[in-house]
Design an enzyme around this catalytic site. Structure first.
Site, PDB file in Angstrom:
ATOM      1  N   LYS A   1       5.673  30.323   3.351  1.00 30.75           N
ATOM      2  CA  LYS A   1       4.552  29.484   4.178  1.00 30.75           C
ATOM      3  C   LYS A   1       4.138  29.778   5.673  1.00 30.75           C
ATOM      4  O   LYS A   1       4.645  30.081   6.802  1.00 30.75           O
ATOM      5  CB  LYS A   1       5.633  27.854   4.938  1.00 30.75           C
TER       6      LYS A   1
ATOM      7  N   GLU B   1      -0.520  28.152   9.946  1.00 28.50           N
ATOM      8  CA  GLU B   1      -1.911  27.787   9.616  1.00 28.50           C
ATOM      9  C   GLU B   1      -2.590  28.253  10.342  1.00 28.50           C
ATOM     10  O   GLU B   1      -4.218  27.946   9.900  1.00 28.50           O
ATOM     11  CB  GLU B   1      -1.753  26.513   9.665  1.00 28.50           C
TER      12      GLU B   1
ATOM     13  N   SER C   1       9.106  30.140  17.332  1.00 33.89           N
ATOM     14  CA  SER C   1       9.855  29.583  18.996  1.00 33.89           C
ATOM     15  C   SER C   1      10.535  28.885  18.764  1.00 33.89           C
ATOM     16  O   SER C   1      10.880  28.944  17.479  1.00 33.89           O
ATOM     17  CB  SER C   1       8.714  28.361  19.049  1.00 33.89           C
TER      18      SER C   1
ATOM     19  N   CYS D   1       7.023  39.212  20.074  1.00 42.34           N
ATOM     20  CA  CYS D   1       8.015  38.499  21.132  1.00 42.34           C
ATOM     21  C   CYS D   1       8.543  39.930  21.412  1.00 42.34           C
ATOM     22  O   CYS D   1       9.453  39.707  22.177  1.00 42.34           O
ATOM     23  CB  CYS D   1       8.588  38.093  19.687  1.00 42.34           C
TER      24      CYS D   1
HETATM   25  P1  NAD Z   1       5.940  27.622  15.930  1.00 42.25           P
HETATM   26  O1  NAD Z   1       7.142  28.265  16.080  1.00 42.25           O
HETATM   27  O2  NAD Z   1       5.070  26.877  16.692  1.00 42.25           O
HETATM   28  O3  NAD Z   1       5.490  27.905  14.028  1.00 42.25           O
HETATM   29  C1  NAD Z   1       6.272  28.802  13.500  1.00 42.25           C
HETATM   30  C2  NAD Z   1       6.145  28.735  12.223  1.00 42.25           C
HETATM   31  O4  NAD Z   1       6.690  26.791  12.061  1.00 42.25           O
HETATM   32  C3  NAD Z   1       4.764  28.173  11.582  1.00 42.25           C
HETATM   33  O5  NAD Z   1       4.836  28.187   9.928  1.00 42.25           O
HETATM   34  C4  NAD Z   1       4.478  25.886  11.805  1.00 42.25           C
HETATM   35  O6  NAD Z   1       3.366  26.230  11.401  1.00 42.25           O
HETATM   36  C5  NAD Z   1       5.777  26.508  11.716  1.00 42.25           C
HETATM   37  N1  NAD Z   1       6.362  24.872  12.657  1.00 42.25           N
HETATM   38  C6  NAD Z   1       5.388  24.506  13.772  1.00 42.25           C
HETATM   39  N2  NAD Z   1       5.689  23.242  14.514  1.00 42.25           N
HETATM   40  C7  NAD Z   1       6.424  22.677  14.079  1.00 42.25           C
HETATM   41  C8  NAD Z   1       7.516  21.798  13.160  1.00 42.25           C
HETATM   42  N3  NAD Z   1       7.338  20.531  13.644  1.00 42.25           N
HETATM   43  N4  NAD Z   1       8.355  21.435  12.415  1.00 42.25           N
HETATM   44  C9  NAD Z   1       8.727  22.437  11.356  1.00 42.25           C
HETATM   45  N5  NAD Z   1       7.636  23.382  11.491  1.00 42.25           N
HETATM   46  C10 NAD Z   1       6.375  23.357  12.153  1.00 42.25           C
HETATM   47  O7  NAD Z   1       5.267  29.571  17.090  1.00 42.25           O
HETATM   48  P2  NAD Z   1       4.309  30.197  16.296  1.00 42.25           P
HETATM   49  O8  NAD Z   1       3.191  29.381  18.021  1.00 42.25           O
HETATM   50  O9  NAD Z   1       3.162  29.971  15.501  1.00 42.25           O
HETATM   51  O10 NAD Z   1       4.516  31.804  17.508  1.00 42.25           O
HETATM   52  C11 NAD Z   1       4.756  31.881  18.567  1.00 42.25           C
HETATM   53  C12 NAD Z   1       6.615  31.626  18.501  1.00 42.25           C
HETATM   54  O11 NAD Z   1       6.895  33.345  17.000  1.00 42.25           O
HETATM   55  C13 NAD Z   1       7.256  32.794  19.943  1.00 42.25           C
HETATM   56  O12 NAD Z   1       7.885  31.946  20.510  1.00 42.25           O
HETATM   57  C14 NAD Z   1       7.680  33.990  19.457  1.00 42.25           C
HETATM   58  O13 NAD Z   1       7.637  34.997  20.907  1.00 42.25           O
HETATM   59  C15 NAD Z   1       8.068  34.036  18.310  1.00 42.25           C
HETATM   60  N6  NAD Z   1       7.688  35.168  17.203  1.00 42.25           N
HETATM   61  C16 NAD Z   1       9.492  35.049  17.359  1.00 42.25           C
HETATM   62  C17 NAD Z   1       9.902  36.757  16.752  1.00 42.25           C
HETATM   63  C18 NAD Z   1      11.112  37.234  16.648  1.00 42.25           C
HETATM   64  O14 NAD Z   1      10.982  37.739  15.842  1.00 42.25           O
HETATM   65  N7  NAD Z   1      11.847  36.699  17.573  1.00 42.25           N
HETATM   66  C19 NAD Z   1       8.724  37.095  16.006  1.00 42.25           C
HETATM   67  C20 NAD Z   1       7.333  36.756  16.518  1.00 42.25           C
HETATM   68  C21 NAD Z   1       6.760  35.333  16.812  1.00 42.25           C
END
Ligand code: NAD
Length: 497
Positions: free
Chosen positions: A173, A176, A226, A281
């Site tokens: 998944k 989006e 996140s 990240c």
């Molecule tokens: P996000 O947490 O908003 O989304 C990540 C995934 O979760 C997406 O597929 C999204 O559709 C889903 N999602 C979002 N809200 C949700 C909810 N309320 N309930 C269930 N699923 C939900 O993250 P983002 O904005 O897409 O990416 C940026 C973040 O990712 C930053 O915080 C970054 O540090 C982190 N990141 C971490 C790593 C790592 O290895 N630690 C690597 C890349 C990115």
């Protein structure tokens, strides 16, 4: 306008009644397509497809699975230009940066082609008279991956190549926000010979994620995103008896010692703080200078070099970095810069109000630097995930290390120094998952494992490499005898002799 749906059972699958979300080109700030947001029933269809495929795939010999992955690796290499262009258009990062990220993903596929070696168990002959013992690692079943917007190719490839090489099937998944590349990755897998259903892709939002988290047929969940969502996915997934690895956000510090080479440190800092608009990240977002002189020298050089950076669209080969990925995130990053000013940090480079001719509606923020940042400020405590660098000065190395260790996030950290003693001490004592010594973005290669500590990772396993194999397999141990002796029933715990 492109329409992106799902990839289920070896082909594109569309549900005309589905909710949709917009896909933007962040450089121009315009909608360029729509993505279907998978309903519960669409996600369940994908899970069922992966469940059906598991029976045969898990019995396919590891070497035959590897052969398919090997063809897949070649196809990915062949299609690198196309994949990078899709990533750049929807994410906003430059083409060389997109290519680098696709390459790092392909390296995991390459690692997975040799996974047969890691699936070998241990064998002990004669653990008792005529008794042998051996262990094996077996696949879990249907695994799922939920990924963020910043690496639409690389992060999915941290997960499914290892999972399927271990004999699992997988439902991905993706984010989006930039959903096209993962669909292409799945199409290429079919072209390489992967049986339908072994890798399914469902696009969607919370509804799709919750369906995966609640499904009895999903055995394990890999998440990257996140911290608040990582924590939610971890708790919900484990409550539903799944194995979960959930990687969250970051606030990566670079400790700069007085003996560090200023030019090299500045180059490393600029690339890691502002590359990909800080949407990594492993980006450095805090520079901790040990001593006032170190801070002054670094600041002078940093401002000089930062003023030469070119921010622009991915279509301009001269761009050092592009826009932020989406409007909501753009506004969030701008609001953090406002907050930093209000909190009393000194803004010495201001990336707000960037207007590029022809790209006036793009989500561009220029390099931004705060000095005199204090540990109790919101801009220090929270992840900003943009081209915003905080500078802090400490009197001693010990104070710098304490800052690193007191922060609630623990993804990566770097130390820049010529002292082997300091480097060793930092490497051993920083409460951080990935350490760089004179390396600003210490992303482990595919055959090591990637993951942070503290609130940057929920769960026990990092991704890919040996930890990935452990996550996607269950250990079984057999104790075996073929002796024909029968000494009658034994009612005590067996002690082999
Ligand atoms: P996000 O947490 O908003 O989304 C990540 C995934 O979760 C997406 O597929 C999204 O559709 C889903 N999602 C979002 N809200 C949700 C909810 N309320 N309930 C269930 N699923 C939900 O993250 P983002 O904005 O897409 O990416 C940026 C973040 O990712 C930053 O915080 C970054 O540090 C982190 N990141 C971490 C790593 C790592 O290895 N630690 C690597 C890349 C990115």
């Amino acid at each position: 306008m492109k329409k992106i749906s799902h990839f289920i059972n070896g082909k594109l699958y569309s549900d005309k009644t589905a909710r949709t979300g917009p896909i933007f080109n962040p450089a121009i700030g315009e909608k360029i397509g729509e993505v279907e947001l998978g309903s519960k029933s669409t996600v369940e269809l994908a899970i069922q497809s992966s469940k059906n495929a598991f029976i045969k795939w898990s019995k396919t010999t590891p070497i035959n699975r590897s052969r398919i992955l090997s063809k897949y690796k070649d196809l990915l290499m062949k299609n690198m230009e196309e994949l990078a262009a899709i990533v750049s258009e929807e994410h906003g990062k430059t083409i060389p940066d997109a290519k680098g990220s696709v390459q790092r993903g392909i390296e995991v596929v390459e690692y997975a082609t040799g996974i047969t070696d890691s699936l070998k168990g241990d064998h002990s002959s004669s653990v008792g008279t005529n008794v042998d013992s051996y262990s094996m690692r077996q696949p879990l079943g249907v695994c799922a991956g939920i990924t963020p917007f910043n690496f639409p190719a690389m992060v999915p490839m941290w997960m499914y190549p290892v999972a399927i090489a271990c004999g699992n099937t997988f439902v991905l998944k993706p984010s989006e926000k930039d959903p096209s590349c993962p669909i292409r990755l799945a199409e290429l897998a079919i072209e390489a010979g992967l049986p339908p259903g072994v890798l399914n892709v469902v696009n969607g939002d919370k509804e799709a994620v919750d369906t995966l988290l609640e499904s009895k047929d999903v055995q394990a969940i890999s998440f990257v995103g996140s911290t608040p969502i990582a924590e939610y996915v971890y708790h919900t997934g484990t409550k539903n008896n799944k194995r979960v690895q959930a990687l969250g956000g970051a606030k990566n510090h670079m400790v700069v010692m007085p003996d560090a080479d200023v030019d090299k440190t500045t180059d490393a800092l600029i690339g890691s703080a502002f590359g990909s608009a800080g949407e990594r990240c492993m980006a450095i977002s805090v520079a901790v200078c040990v001593g006032k002189k170190t801070a002054e020298n670094l600041k002078t050089k940093l401002l000089e070099e930062t003023s030469k950076l070119k921010v622009g669209p991915y279509t301009d080969k001269e761009s050092d970095f592009g826009p932020l990925n989406n409007k909501a995130h753009y506004e969030k990053v701008l609001s953090y810069i406002d907050i930093g000013e209000k909190e009393g940090a000194k803004l010495i480079a201001d990336g707000r109000n960037m207007k590029l001719q022809g790209y006036e509606n793009g989500y561009f923020v220029g390099p931004t630097i705060f000095e005199d940042v204090k540990p109790d400020m919101k801009i220090y405590k929270e992840e900003i995930f943009g081209p915003v660098l905080s500078m802090i000065t400490t009197d001693t190395y010990e104070d710098a290390l304490k800052l690193v260790n007191d922060h609630e996030l623990g993804n990566g950290a770097a130390v820049f120094t010529k002292s082997g003693m300091i480097a060793k001490h930092f490497t051993e004592n920083a409460k951080i998952g990935m350490i760089g010594v004179n390396v600003p973005i210490p992303v482990p290669v595919a055959y090591h494992s990637f993951g942070g500590w503290k609130r940057s990772l929920f769960g026990d396993h990092s991704m890919h490499g040996p930890e990935g194999v452990r996550f996607y397999t269950k250990l079984k141990t057999a104790t075996v005898t073929w002796s024909e002796d029968n000494s009658g029933p034994e009612f005590t715990i067996p002690v082999l002799s």
